[in-house]
Design a protein around this motif. Structure first.
Motif, mmCIF file in Angstrom:
data_model
loop_
_atom_site.group_PDB
_atom_site.id
_atom_site.type_symbol
_atom_site.label_atom_id
_atom_site.label_comp_id
_atom_site.label_asym_id
_atom_site.label_seq_id
_atom_site.Cartn_x
_atom_site.Cartn_y
_atom_site.Cartn_z
ATOM 1 N N GLN A 1 0.805 -1.257 0.059
ATOM 2 C CA GLN A 1 0.065 -0.136 -0.032
ATOM 3 C C GLN A 1 0.898 1.156 0.007
ATOM 4 N N SER B 1 -0.056 -6.657 -9.356
ATOM 5 C CA SER B 1 -1.380 -6.752 -9.105
ATOM 6 C C SER B 1 -2.157 -6.766 -7.710
ATOM 7 N N ASP B 2 -1.191 -6.878 -6.688
ATOM 8 C CA ASP B 2 -1.782 -6.796 -5.339
ATOM 9 C C ASP B 2 -1.385 -5.408 -4.766
ATOM 10 N N ARG C 1 -1.822 -1.532 -4.047
ATOM 11 C CA ARG C 1 -2.899 -0.521 -3.926
ATOM 12 C C ARG C 1 -1.954 1.127 -3.652
ATOM 13 N N ASP D 1 -2.947 -5.660 -13.998
ATOM 14 C CA ASP D 1 -4.294 -6.280 -13.703
ATOM 15 C C ASP D 1 -4.261 -6.513 -12.068
ATOM 16 N N GLY D 2 -5.511 -6.269 -11.503
ATOM 17 C CA GLY D 2 -5.743 -6.589 -10.199
ATOM 18 C C GLY D 2 -5.280 -5.352 -9.248
ATOM 19 N N ALA D 3 -4.363 -4.463 -9.666
ATOM 20 C CA ALA D 3 -4.076 -3.113 -8.958
ATOM 21 C C ALA D 3 -5.047 -2.369 -8.827
ATOM 22 N N THR D 4 -5.152 -1.497 -7.702
ATOM 23 C CA THR D 4 -5.965 -0.495 -7.402
ATOM 24 C C THR D 4 -5.253 0.768 -7.334
ATOM 25 N N PHE D 5 -5.567 1.808 -8.045
ATOM 26 C CA PHE D 5 -5.057 3.182 -8.294
ATOM 27 C C PHE D 5 -5.793 4.190 -8.132
ATOM 28 N N LYS D 6 -5.712 5.131 -7.443
ATOM 29 C CA LYS D 6 -6.506 6.490 -7.525
ATOM 30 C C LYS D 6 -5.446 7.792 -7.569
#
Lengths: 106, 210
Positions: A62, A77-78, A80, A94-99
């Motif tokens: 994170q 992929s994991d 954040r 793919d699978g990653a979260t991003f803002k």
């Protein structure tokens, strides 16, 4: 990664600034600022709440904060991440979260 | 599981955790760890340190509080205060600061032990000490005693010789006695022993001649 000279273990919490000229692996928590001339690895258990200035960064954990990389930012992929990225190369798996915003201009 | 700060890494801030921390580089601020802090020869720690164990082969500037032990190894340099039940400083280490190993042992059993050791040392060492003392003073003592015994007897003869008073019957004897005493008197400060006997001999000779 295992060859990195500096490792912040999973139970470690650092509140402050880390600077260096070698690879850094973060398995624990770092708050504040990270400035490296080499690569940063935020592993799955790692949490970084900091402004990051590095050559490259690989994020499996994170990250909250802005990242400036002279080479690349790789969000696994994991991984954040919340924050802005400024780097010539940005990879988001793919699978990653991003803002946040990405700036790939050189 | 272990945390390593590489020799080209600088951490400035607060570091907390529950695992071993090995410092090859530099850490400034505070360190709070439930386990061991190991400062390698290239490591520099400028921090308030709170750990279970600390092993210093590098440089530490700051105070260390350890629940178990603090060890400063050869080549290790530290400036600051140590508070720990066990403190080991190896030959070749440099340290400046205070050490607090706790109070209980020092006040009670520790002091008692120290007193017992001191007492034992006095008893054990006392015999040789007494033997040595008598051995040395007796030697000097006899010398002064002999010297005093030797000198006073000779001065004593002087007053005994003035019994030139006995020979006071003859003015020449008085003159000779005065001369002898006068000669002996100025001579006495330099060499008291020799003059008097010669004077006595001269007087005796004079008396005999008479």
């Amino acid at each position: 990664m295992a060859n990195a000279n500096t490792i912040i273990g999973s139970s470690i919490v650092i509140d402050g600034e880390i600077s260096g000229e070698e690879d850094l692996v973060i398995q624990g928590t770092v708050k504040g600022k990270v400035a490296l001339k080499e690569a940063l690895f935020v592993e799955h258990s790692g949490t970084v709440e900091a402004d990051i200035q590095v050559s490259s960064v690989e994020i499996s954990g994170q990250v909250t904060g802005n990242v400036v990389a002279s080479d690349k930012v790789e969000l696994k992929s994991d991984g954040r991440m919340v924050g802005d990225i400024k780097a010539p190369r940005v990879l988001i798996a793919d699978g990653a979260t991003f803002k946040g915003n990405i700036d790939m201009e050189r | 599981m272990a945390t390593v700060v590489g020799d080209r890494t600088f951490i400035n801030g607060n570091l907390t955790g529950d695992e071993d921390l090995t410092v090859h580089g530099r850490v400034k601020g505070t360190i709070q760890i439930g386990k061991s802090l190991i400062v390698e020869p290239t490591g520099v720690v400028e921090a308030e340190v709170n750990v279970a164990n600390a092993v210093v082969s590098g440089v530490v500037v700051g105070n260390i509080t350890a629940t178990d032990s603090v060890e400063i190894l050869k080549g290790g340099r530290m400036v600051g205060d140590i508070a720990a039940p066990r403190v080991i400083i190896t030959d070749g280490a440099l340290f400046r600061g205070g050490i607090d190993m706790g109070e209980v042992k020092a006040d009670e059993s520790g002091l008692a032990d120290a007193r017992a050791r001191a007492a034992a040392a006095k008893r054990g060492g006392g015999a040789p000490a007494r033997a040595a003392r008598p051995a040395t003073p007796p030697r000097p003592a006899p010398r002064p005693a002999a010297a005093r015994a030797a000198t006073p007897p000779r001065p004593a003869p002087r007053p005994a010789t003035p019994p030139p008073g006995r020979a006071s019957d003859s003015p020449s004897a008085i003159a000779s006695a005065a001369a002898s005493t006068g000669a002996s008197a100025p001579a006495s400060p330099s060499a008291p022993k020799p003059p008097s006997p010669p004077g006595g001999r001269r007087k005796k000779i004079l008396l005999k001649r008479r």
